[in-house]
Scaffold this active site. Structure first.
Site, PDB file in Angstrom:
ATOM      1  CG  ASN A 191      -1.612   3.470   4.885  1.00 10.28           C
ATOM      2  OD1 ASN A 191      -1.931   2.612   5.712  1.00 10.28           O
ATOM      3  ND2 ASN A 191      -2.015   3.434   3.638  1.00 10.28           N
ATOM      4  CB  THR A 205       2.772  -1.237   3.096  1.00 12.56           C
ATOM      5  OG1 THR A 205       1.530  -1.807   2.666  1.00 12.56           O
ATOM      6  CG2 THR A 205       3.211  -0.243   2.047  1.00 12.56           C
ATOM      7  CB  VAL A 206       2.778  -6.448   0.830  1.00 11.57           C
ATOM      8  CG1 VAL A 206       3.808  -7.133   1.711  1.00 11.57           C
ATOM      9  CG2 VAL A 206       1.379  -6.615   1.398  1.00 11.57           C
ATOM     10  CG  ASP A 207      -1.860  -3.592   0.563  1.00 10.54           C
ATOM     11  OD1 ASP A 207      -1.655  -4.724   0.092  1.00 10.54           O
ATOM     12  OD2 ASP A 207      -2.723  -3.360   1.419  1.00 10.54           O
TER      13      ASP A 207
END
Length: 399
Positions: free
Chosen positions: A113, A141-143
């Site tokens: 982001n 993204t891993v989040d």
């Protein structure tokens, strides 16, 4: 847009298990379009573009097919942010100069982001200079905190790694007939998707007793009470805690400098294990094991999710096709098709919409006690993780 121009690929933010798979998708797809001549890649993200440290990868095909199985980020990244308050717009003007000198008109940014917002700002500057370009973002993204997408590439593989590792740790916890508290720190600065994914360990064998996510205020007294309740009932307790949980005053746990002694709090991000270890030792006399799953959550390509690899490559390819078709300042995205079998549709989202807010774990997935995840989350996470390992069950009968 000129009939033929050059393309630039940029990796941004933190690694994932499949970001190089997206790189392969972008690079290979670029070669399929006569509108694209040379293909460049930036060394260490936007810094490479500012300083003109660029690789010509047009003809580098020897090791390219191994990109999808190569961990981390093959071209490197950075945490550099362009100074938006610079009245001279120094960095932007360097970027424009380098783009012009190499006739780069197609720009592909592979990031999270923060990269979406950075790409939007860059695009607006280029528009203000009347520069003819096409800029697309390939999400990762891993989040799983990017909005306007069902799930971001990188998250399914990280979720799989967390689920399998937690199942192994939970089985290890049962080895000795002694009281034991085990807790595991997982990634997730602002979202609890990875912590929530640890519940999938129970689909293999054993899993966590407690799960704490950043979307819920972390209450130290409640945490101790929850641990004590499970310990008294089972003789052991396994808790999973996201690195980004905050106390009622809005402070991250790693900001406690009595445990983490670095003055720069950003250097302590992901460092709640020492804090929780001390907190538990102050309140319990049994053995305590604190385990930080660390960087393997985001760069462990050896156990990447199959669906993650497939979607990461396809999103890279679709970014190129969209740019060639005239799209710009968009992110390639996917949405889940309702139904019993997992299916996703690919689409585009305007960077302005994606940049408005970050994605968070819906509170509907969090149980009433705020210490675990509801079973409805299985429907979301299991198709992404893929087939899980199986453990044996023996009829161990006492003689």
């Amino acid at each position: 847009m000129e009939k033929v121009a050059n393309a630039l690929y940029i990796q941004s933010g933190g690694p994932t298990a499949v970001i190089n798979t997206s790189a392969y998708g972008v690079i290979d797809e670029c070669r399929r379009h006569p509108e694209i001549n040379r293909i460049y890649a930036s060394e260490h993200g936007v810094v490479g573009l500012i300083e003109r440290r660029l690789f010509d990868i047009t003809d580098e095909m020897a090791g390219e097919k191994l990109l999808p199985s190569t961990p981390s980020m093959i071209f490197g990244s950075c945490r550099y942010e362009i100074d938006e308050d610079d009245p001279l717009q120094t960095d932007y003007r360097k970027i424009l100069k380098n783009l012009k000198s190499l006739d780069i008109r197609y720009i592909f940014i592979n990031g999270g982001n923060g990269s979406v917002r950075a790409g939007l700002r860059l695009g607006r500057f280029l528009e203000s200079q009347a520069y003819d370009f096409r800029l697309m973002v390939v999400p990762k993204t891993v989040d799983n905190d990017i909005s306007c997408i069902d799930h971001a590439p990188g998250f399914p593989s990280a979720a799989r790694h967390v689920a399998v590792t937690v199942s192994e740790l939970a089985r290890d916890m049962m080895t000795y007939d002694t009281e034991l508290i085990m807790f595991t720190e997982v990634m997730g600065r602002n979202t609890g998707f990875l912590a929530a994914a640890s519940m999938a360990a129970k689909r293999i064998d054993l899993g966590p007793d407690l799960i704490y996510v950043p979307e819920v205020v972390f209450d130290q007294k409640k945490f101790i009470g929850d641990i004590r309740r499970v310990l008294e009932k089972k003789g052991k307790c396994f808790a999973v805690v996201a690195e980004g949980v905050k106390t009622a005053d809005g402070r991250f746990l790693f900001e406690d400098i009595s445990v983490n002694r670095g003055m720069d709090m950003q250097k302590n991000m992901g460092g709640i294990t020492p804090y929780l270890n001390q907190l538990l030792r102050d309140n319990f006399e049994c053995k305590i094991r604190g385990i930080d799953l660390g960087l393997m959550q985001r760069c462990g390509a050896h156990d990447a999710s199959d669906i993650d690899r497939e979607e990461a490559e396809e999103l890279g390819r679709r970014a190129v096709r969209a740019a060639v078709a005239g799209e710009s300042l968009k992110m390639v995205t996917l949405r889940r098709v309702p139904g019993p079998q997992y299916q996703a549709e690919y689409d585009l989202a305007a960077l302005e919409e994606v940049a408005k807010e970050d994605n968070c774990l819906p509170m509907s997935y969090v149980n009433e006690e705020k210490d675990y995840i509801r079973e409805g989350f299985y429907d979301y996470i299991m198709p992404l993780i893929g087939e899980l390992p199986r453990y044996t069950v023996l009829n161990k009968r006492y003689i």
